[in-house]
Structures are given as structure tokens and as C-alpha cells.
Scaffold this motif. Sequence first.
Motif, PDB file in Angstrom:
ATOM      1  N   LYS A  47      67.653 -10.358 -18.008  1.00  0.00           N
ATOM      2  CA  LYS A  47      67.146 -11.672 -17.614  1.00  0.00           C
ATOM      3  C   LYS A  47      66.034 -11.557 -16.576  1.00  0.00           C
ATOM      4  N   ILE A  48      66.187 -10.625 -15.643  1.00  0.00           N
ATOM      5  CA  ILE A  48      65.150 -10.459 -14.614  1.00  0.00           C
ATOM      6  C   ILE A  48      63.858  -9.951 -15.243  1.00  0.00           C
ATOM      7  N   ALA A  49      63.980  -8.959 -16.133  1.00  0.00           N
ATOM      8  CA  ALA A  49      62.781  -8.435 -16.802  1.00  0.00           C
ATOM      9  C   ALA A  49      62.132  -9.494 -17.676  1.00  0.00           C
ATOM     10  N   ARG A  50      62.942 -10.299 -18.348  1.00  0.00           N
ATOM     11  CA  ARG A  50      62.375 -11.357 -19.188  1.00  0.00           C
ATOM     12  C   ARG A  50      61.682 -12.419 -18.339  1.00  0.00           C
ATOM     13  N   TYR A  51      62.193 -12.658 -17.128  1.00  0.00           N
ATOM     14  CA  TYR A  51      61.563 -13.652 -16.254  1.00  0.00           C
ATOM     15  C   TYR A  51      60.245 -13.127 -15.686  1.00  0.00           C
ATOM     16  N   LEU A  52      60.193 -11.846 -15.352  1.00  0.00           N
ATOM     17  CA  LEU A  52      58.971 -11.285 -14.767  1.00  0.00           C
ATOM     18  C   LEU A  52      57.976 -10.853 -15.847  1.00  0.00           C
ATOM     19  N   TYR A  53      58.505 -10.222 -16.904  1.00  0.00           N
ATOM     20  CA  TYR A  53      57.636  -9.685 -17.958  1.00  0.00           C
ATOM     21  C   TYR A  53      57.497 -10.733 -19.059  1.00  0.00           C
ATOM     22  N   THR A  54      56.754 -11.760 -18.752  1.00  0.00           N
ATOM     23  CA  THR A  54      56.554 -12.882 -19.679  1.00  0.00           C
ATOM     24  C   THR A  54      55.599 -12.472 -20.807  1.00  0.00           C
ATOM     25  N   PRO A  55      55.502 -13.258 -21.883  1.00  0.00           N
ATOM     26  CA  PRO A  55      54.543 -12.934 -22.954  1.00  0.00           C
ATOM     27  C   PRO A  55      53.107 -12.827 -22.472  1.00  0.00           C
ATOM     28  N   THR A  56      52.746 -13.638 -21.471  1.00  0.00           N
ATOM     29  CA  THR A  56      51.380 -13.546 -20.932  1.00  0.00           C
ATOM     30  C   THR A  56      51.165 -12.235 -20.203  1.00  0.00           C
ATOM     31  N   VAL A  57      52.127 -11.867 -19.352  1.00  0.00           N
ATOM     32  CA  VAL A  57      52.032 -10.594 -18.636  1.00  0.00           C
ATOM     33  C   VAL A  57      52.037  -9.436 -19.615  1.00  0.00           C
ATOM     34  N   GLU A  58      52.851  -9.500 -20.634  1.00  0.00           N
ATOM     35  CA  GLU A  58      52.906  -8.441 -21.631  1.00  0.00           C
ATOM     36  C   GLU A  58      51.580  -8.311 -22.373  1.00  0.00           C
ATOM     37  N   TRP A  59      50.929  -9.423 -22.676  1.00  0.00           N
ATOM     38  CA  TRP A  59      49.640  -9.340 -23.373  1.00  0.00           C
ATOM     39  C   TRP A  59      48.590  -8.670 -22.491  1.00  0.00           C
ATOM     40  N   TYR A  60      48.513  -9.072 -21.225  1.00  0.00           N
ATOM     41  CA  TYR A  60      47.514  -8.475 -20.331  1.00  0.00           C
ATOM     42  C   TYR A  60      47.769  -6.988 -20.119  1.00  0.00           C
ATOM     43  N   TRP A  61      49.054  -6.593 -20.069  1.00  0.00           N
ATOM     44  CA  TRP A  61      49.349  -5.180 -19.851  1.00  0.00           C
ATOM     45  C   TRP A  61      49.082  -4.355 -21.105  1.00  0.00           C
ATOM     46  N   GLU A  62      49.579  -4.789 -22.238  1.00  0.00           N
ATOM     47  CA  GLU A  62      49.459  -4.000 -23.454  1.00  0.00           C
ATOM     48  C   GLU A  62      48.054  -4.011 -24.031  1.00  0.00           C
ATOM     49  N   CYS A  63      47.377  -5.132 -23.965  1.00  0.00           N
ATOM     50  CA  CYS A  63      46.083  -5.273 -24.637  1.00  0.00           C
ATOM     51  C   CYS A  63      44.886  -5.071 -23.714  1.00  0.00           C
ATOM     52  N   LEU A  64      45.080  -5.136 -22.413  1.00  0.00           N
ATOM     53  CA  LEU A  64      43.941  -5.075 -21.513  1.00  0.00           C
ATOM     54  C   LEU A  64      44.072  -3.983 -20.459  1.00  0.00           C
TER      55      LEU A  64
ATOM     56  N   ARG B 279      46.671  -1.551 -19.946  1.00  0.00           N
ATOM     57  CA  ARG B 279      47.272  -0.254 -20.265  1.00  0.00           C
ATOM     58  C   ARG B 279      46.246   0.774 -20.735  1.00  0.00           C
ATOM     59  N   PRO B 280      45.292   0.446 -21.592  1.00  0.00           N
ATOM     60  CA  PRO B 280      44.280   1.460 -21.947  1.00  0.00           C
ATOM     61  C   PRO B 280      43.507   1.991 -20.754  1.00  0.00           C
ATOM     62  N   TRP B 281      43.131   1.109 -19.828  1.00  0.00           N
ATOM     63  CA  TRP B 281      42.414   1.569 -18.645  1.00  0.00           C
ATOM     64  C   TRP B 281      43.300   2.415 -17.736  1.00  0.00           C
ATOM     65  N   PHE B 282      44.574   2.069 -17.673  1.00  0.00           N
ATOM     66  CA  PHE B 282      45.503   2.877 -16.870  1.00  0.00           C
ATOM     67  C   PHE B 282      45.592   4.286 -17.426  1.00  0.00           C
TER      68      PHE B 282
ATOM     69  N   ARG C 260      43.303   5.846 -19.188  1.00  0.00           N
ATOM     70  CA  ARG C 260      42.028   6.540 -18.960  1.00  0.00           C
ATOM     71  C   ARG C 260      41.941   7.065 -17.532  1.00  0.00           C
ATOM     72  N   ILE C 261      42.303   6.235 -16.562  1.00  0.00           N
ATOM     73  CA  ILE C 261      42.244   6.666 -15.161  1.00  0.00           C
ATOM     74  C   ILE C 261      43.215   7.813 -14.907  1.00  0.00           C
ATOM     75  N   LEU C 262      44.436   7.695 -15.459  1.00  0.00           N
ATOM     76  CA  LEU C 262      45.414   8.764 -15.289  1.00  0.00           C
ATOM     77  C   LEU C 262      44.955  10.051 -15.960  1.00  0.00           C
ATOM     78  N   ALA C 263      44.306   9.943 -17.107  1.00  0.00           N
ATOM     79  CA  ALA C 263      43.804  11.134 -17.787  1.00  0.00           C
ATOM     80  C   ALA C 263      42.728  11.827 -16.960  1.00  0.00           C
ATOM     81  N   VAL C 264      41.851  11.067 -16.318  1.00  0.00           N
ATOM     82  CA  VAL C 264      40.803  11.655 -15.475  1.00  0.00           C
ATOM     83  C   VAL C 264      41.424  12.373 -14.279  1.00  0.00           C
ATOM     84  N   ILE C 265      42.423  11.757 -13.655  1.00  0.00           N
ATOM     85  CA  ILE C 265      43.083  12.380 -12.496  1.00  0.00           C
ATOM     86  C   ILE C 265      43.776  13.673 -12.912  1.00  0.00           C
ATOM     87  N   LEU C 266      44.497  13.631 -14.029  1.00  0.00           N
ATOM     88  CA  LEU C 266      45.197  14.830 -14.486  1.00  0.00           C
ATOM     89  C   LEU C 266      44.219  15.919 -14.919  1.00  0.00           C
TER      90      LEU C 266
END
Length: 692
Positions: free
Chosen positions: A360-377, A379-382, A384-390
Motif C-alpha cells: 500500500k505504501i509503494a502504491r501510494y508513493l509509486y503512482t502511475p505518473t511517477v512510474e511513467w516519469y521514471w521508466e520512460c524519462l 531511468r535511461p539517463w540514470f 547513462r550516468i551510472l555507466a559513465v561513472i563505472l
Amino acid sequence: MSGAALGIEIVVVFFLALIILHRYGDFKKQHKLVIVATLLAWHLCFLIVFILPLDVTTTIYNRCKVHLNSSPLESTTSNVSYTTPAPRKHECFKPWSYIPDGIMPIFWRVVYWTSQFLTWILLPFMQSYARSGGFSITGKIKTALIENAIYYGTYLLIFGAFLIYVAINPKFNLQWSQLQTIGIAAANTWGLFLLVLLLGYGLVEIPRSHWNGAKKGYLLMKTYFKAAKLMTEKADAEENLEDIMEEVRKVNESFKYNHPLRKCVDTILKKCPVEYQERMGRNMDDYEDFEERPNTYPTEKNLAKLHKQVIYSVQRHRRTQVQWRILLEQAFYLEDVAKNETSATHQFVHTFPSQEPENKIARYLYTPTVEWYWECLLRPWFHRILAVILATFSIVVVWSECTFFSTRPVLSLFAVFIKLAEKNYNYFYIEMACFLTIFFLSICVYSTVFRIRVFNYYYLASHHQTDAYSLLFSGMLFCRLTPPLCLNFLGLTHMDSTIAKSLEQPTAYTSIMGSMKVLSFIADGFYIYYPMLVVILCVATYFSLGTRCLNLLGFQQFMGDNEMTSDLIDEGKELIRREKRKRQRQEDGENRRREWKERYGNNREDSSRNRNVQADQKESSFTETNTTRLASKYTRSNGRNERDTVELLQDAEPLDFNADSVGEDPLDSDSGRYQPGGRYLSMSRSRIFDDV
């Protein structure tokens, strides 16, 4: 904080190893000794990685005290300003994680020799014991000893070669400490040889995997490829299980219940899946005097071999089934990500609801809007940045591996960072630099151990699908790789007396390894120049030479420019599409049943409620009628009683009660007999003797 940091890290590392082991092992089904041995091996290896930075800071503080006690006191007669505590360059600050003298040598000695006992003696024996098909503890121990005879003989041969070398050399006198050093050198040499291979792969593959993960469609294509390969493996596992179960069925039918080896057959049947057990049965009804016939039954050795095959085939079949379900969920989710990338509402929409219970807590915080911004916008940049650091870390490691033997000038970047922090006695920076360095090295090595797969003999499968043999083998690898990994880290930071020969006080971890002067060609040659091969391995991994060689040998690997890879991707896409249609039909059927129940469920409840009310009314009317008849029955003449008695003695078969004839009295008819559609009211159990 004396020793508190050591205790805290021991507890934290224990729970970390327990969580990782729970992901791969099955605590309920696997043997407790296997779980305990694997957990102990993982805990000791992870503990070395986490405790070594504390050893480094403690060693730096002890060096500071030695320098402070050995340096002459400054003169305070000429100028007072020289003794002011403003700079305090000659004062040693005790680190917060300082460990008192005498604790670290004992701790490292216990941890190191325990891990060596596990990896060279106990875990190999437990591997053979776990894979044995014996039906008793004695039989399994005998099989394990026979299988490990060659294994232990190889170790004795290698150790004997080193021993002969030292014995014929007139410069050395054999002592116990020197023999101990020879054993440590042999173990570390084997571990360093494997360490460089795994490290060269991980330094390139880990950053590249994160960079490719940011590409659109890459993960989905790779999932299609995995689906095609996994379906082939799944079909092969099912076919293999069917063949093994057919052999078990024949053995089950041949052994009757009075045979002395019937208990072994029953043990094999218990390891089979439930549906096969119900299909085969036990066949215990037939008796056969086997002593009068020639012995054509399989021997106990053959049954043990069959038992081993049953355990392996059942485990493989269960693993492929679970992996297929997990891979389907991943493929469906990645297809949803690809569809939602062009969504104008910025709301993530799932094709199928999640089968796992949502928090319930994850569903309240991880809403469909938050999930769209993370998965579609985001996460790819995250990625890329992590790959450059590694990738930056990997370049620094490769440079330091090629230059750490140079002490003047200091070319190893890790050694430069530690020296700069040591001048200011910034212990927190030293610990963080050491921890990040050895943590990155261990991630590159350990992640490769989790990724590699040796056919079906060694494979660490997540979601509790790893067998006992693979768990024990991973514990062996960790115990063999961790000591040379730590020595390599100390060499990169110039904290090893073998590299920095001017060190007055080595770390406690280096002190238990002994002096490598006994084997100078290893200390001054192999340990220094062999790690340079990591450059060649990194180049080979970057150009995927190993993957191309496996493809040429017939082991399909994911390669973007390969025709076989494209065919497997198309096959996997069709498999996922077929499973998706099947899932959609199931969802549609459940929705129709749910709608039908919601639409007509209330009407059915009302009709059933009305039927119950009518039944209650009929029952009450029947009771009233029965009471009235019984009251009037006792006022009848004696002829009626005689007539009831005669009919009772004639044992006329009563018919079922018909509610339509409740108002009629069959005995009031002129003939004095019962009507065909009725039943004697006097035949009730509670009133059967009232007329007598």
C-alpha cells in the motif's frame, strides 16, 4: 568506539549475505547444512571486503604513533611559536573505527584459515555428498570420498612440487612458517589466475550493460532472445523428465513390496513430482517370490544412479518453469514501457495487472505518473550516468593494475589518493576511498561469478531456483577469490610490503600471509606482472571475442549483427505474442464471469431466498397437518389401530413424501389402504410405536 565498528560490520555483513542467499537458495527445501555452509562461506568473504578498510586506517594510525615516538622532541627554548598547537602536524588523531592492537591479527587468522578449510576440504566434500544418489548417509559419504580422491590428490601433487623446490634449494631451511607460506602462496596463485580472468570481464561488461540498458528496445530484444533460448531449454527439461519418469515407472513395476530394495524405490518415488506419483502408484498388491527366480532386478548402484538423475531432472524442470514465468512478466512489462513512451497523458498503463501483492505504501508513493516519469524519462539517463561513472572507475583500475609496481614515482591513482589523505590523517576519506575501491573490484569479480554458467552443472538462478551443488560451488569460488583480491587491492594502494618495500609496519592482513621471500619468483614476478593481463582481457571483452567464439562453437549468444540472433529474436517475439494472447483470453474469461456474476448473482440470490421461504412455509403447513391428524387419530375406532398394525406387519415399502398430498389422509379412504402417491404418517421414526 573501541572495536564497536568491527562488531557492527560483522552483523551488517551477516544479514547482507543472508538476504542474497535467500534470493538464490531455498531455505525450506534444501538441506540445512548446505545453507549453513554456503552462508558461512559468503559471510567470511564479504566480511574480508568490508573489514579491510578498517585495517588500513588502523595501520596508518599505528605508523603515525611510531613516527611520533621515534622523532626527536622539538626545542621549545628558541621560539614559543613552534610548540603552539595550531598546525598539530606531529600529533596523531585516533580514528573513530580504531581497532585495538592484537585483535586484527587474530581476527584475520581465524577468518582466513576458516575460509581455506571451507574451500579446499569441506565444501568439495559437501558438493559430492549433495549430488550423490545414495540412500543412506554411509553410502553418500563413501561416494563423496571416492569422487574427491582425485581432487585431493591434485592438491597434494601441487603442494609437493612447491615443497620439493624449497627442499632442494640450499638457501632455505624448511620450517613450519615457511611451509605455511608455501601453502598460502599456492592458494593465492590459483586464485589470482582466476581473479584476473573474471576482473577483466567485469570491468568492461558492467558499464556496458548499463549503457545498453539505456538504449530503446535493447532490453526488449534481449528478452525476446532469452525467451527463445529458454523455451528450448524448457522443452528439453520436460522431455528429459518424461524419460526419467518412464524409467522410474518401469523400476516401480518390477520391484514388489516384499523386495529388499523396495525402500530405495520408495525413496526415489518421493523425489518425483506429485502428478507422476499419483500416476504410477506403488503397485503393492502383487506378491512375488523373487528368491525362486533369477535376479534380473537393477542393483542398488543402478538405483542410486537413477536417484541422482531424478533429483537433477526435477530440479531442472522446476527451475525452467519458474524462469519462464518470470521472463514472461519481464517481457510484458518491457512491452508496456515501449508503448507508454508515446503516451500523452504521462500515465503508465499496464496491459496485465501485477500478480504479486502490491504494497500500500509503494502504491501510494509509486503512482502511475511517477512510474511513467521514471521508466520512460529518468531511468535511461540514470543508466547513462551510472555507466559513465563505472567506466571511469574501470579505466582507473586498469591504469593502476599496470603501474602499481612503480613506487618512485607513484603512478597508481589509488595509491596517490591514499597518500594524500594520509598526510592530513583524514581517516574518513581513507576509509571511503578504500571501501569504494575494493567494493568496485569485488562487484566486478563477484557479479561475474553470478553470471557465468557452466552448462547445467553450475548456474546461480534467482528466485530460490539454485541447486545445492551450485550454491556450494559459489562458496568455494568466493573463498578462493577473496584473499588474492584483497592482496591485489593492498598492492594497488601500496599498503603491501611486497610492493612498497620501505613500509615499516604492514597491515595485519599482510602479516598473516607471511613473507613471500621464500618464493621470490612468485612475489617479485607473478604477483606483479600477471595482473597486467587484465588489459588484454578488457580489450577482448570490449570486442566480444569470447561471445563470437561461443557462437562459432554452436552456443548461441546475443549479438546484434548476427543472423542467428535475429532469428531467435523473431522466434522469441512470436512466443511472447502467443503467451500474451493466451493471457488475454484468460483475463477476458475472468472478466466475463465476473460481469455475469455481478449481473445475475443478485437474481439468483433472490430466487434461492424465495425457494427457501416457500420450503419453510410448506414445512410449517406439513407440521400443522401432521399434528391435526395425530390428534384425530387417537379418536378413531379400534379397527383403525388393527388396520395400522396389520399394514405395519406386512412391511409395505413406503414411498417418498409428496407435498401435494399433505392435506389428504390416505387411511381415510374407503378401501383402508394407502394411496400410491402417499406415505403412512405412522411410519415416522418418532411415532412408530404410538399406535401399538
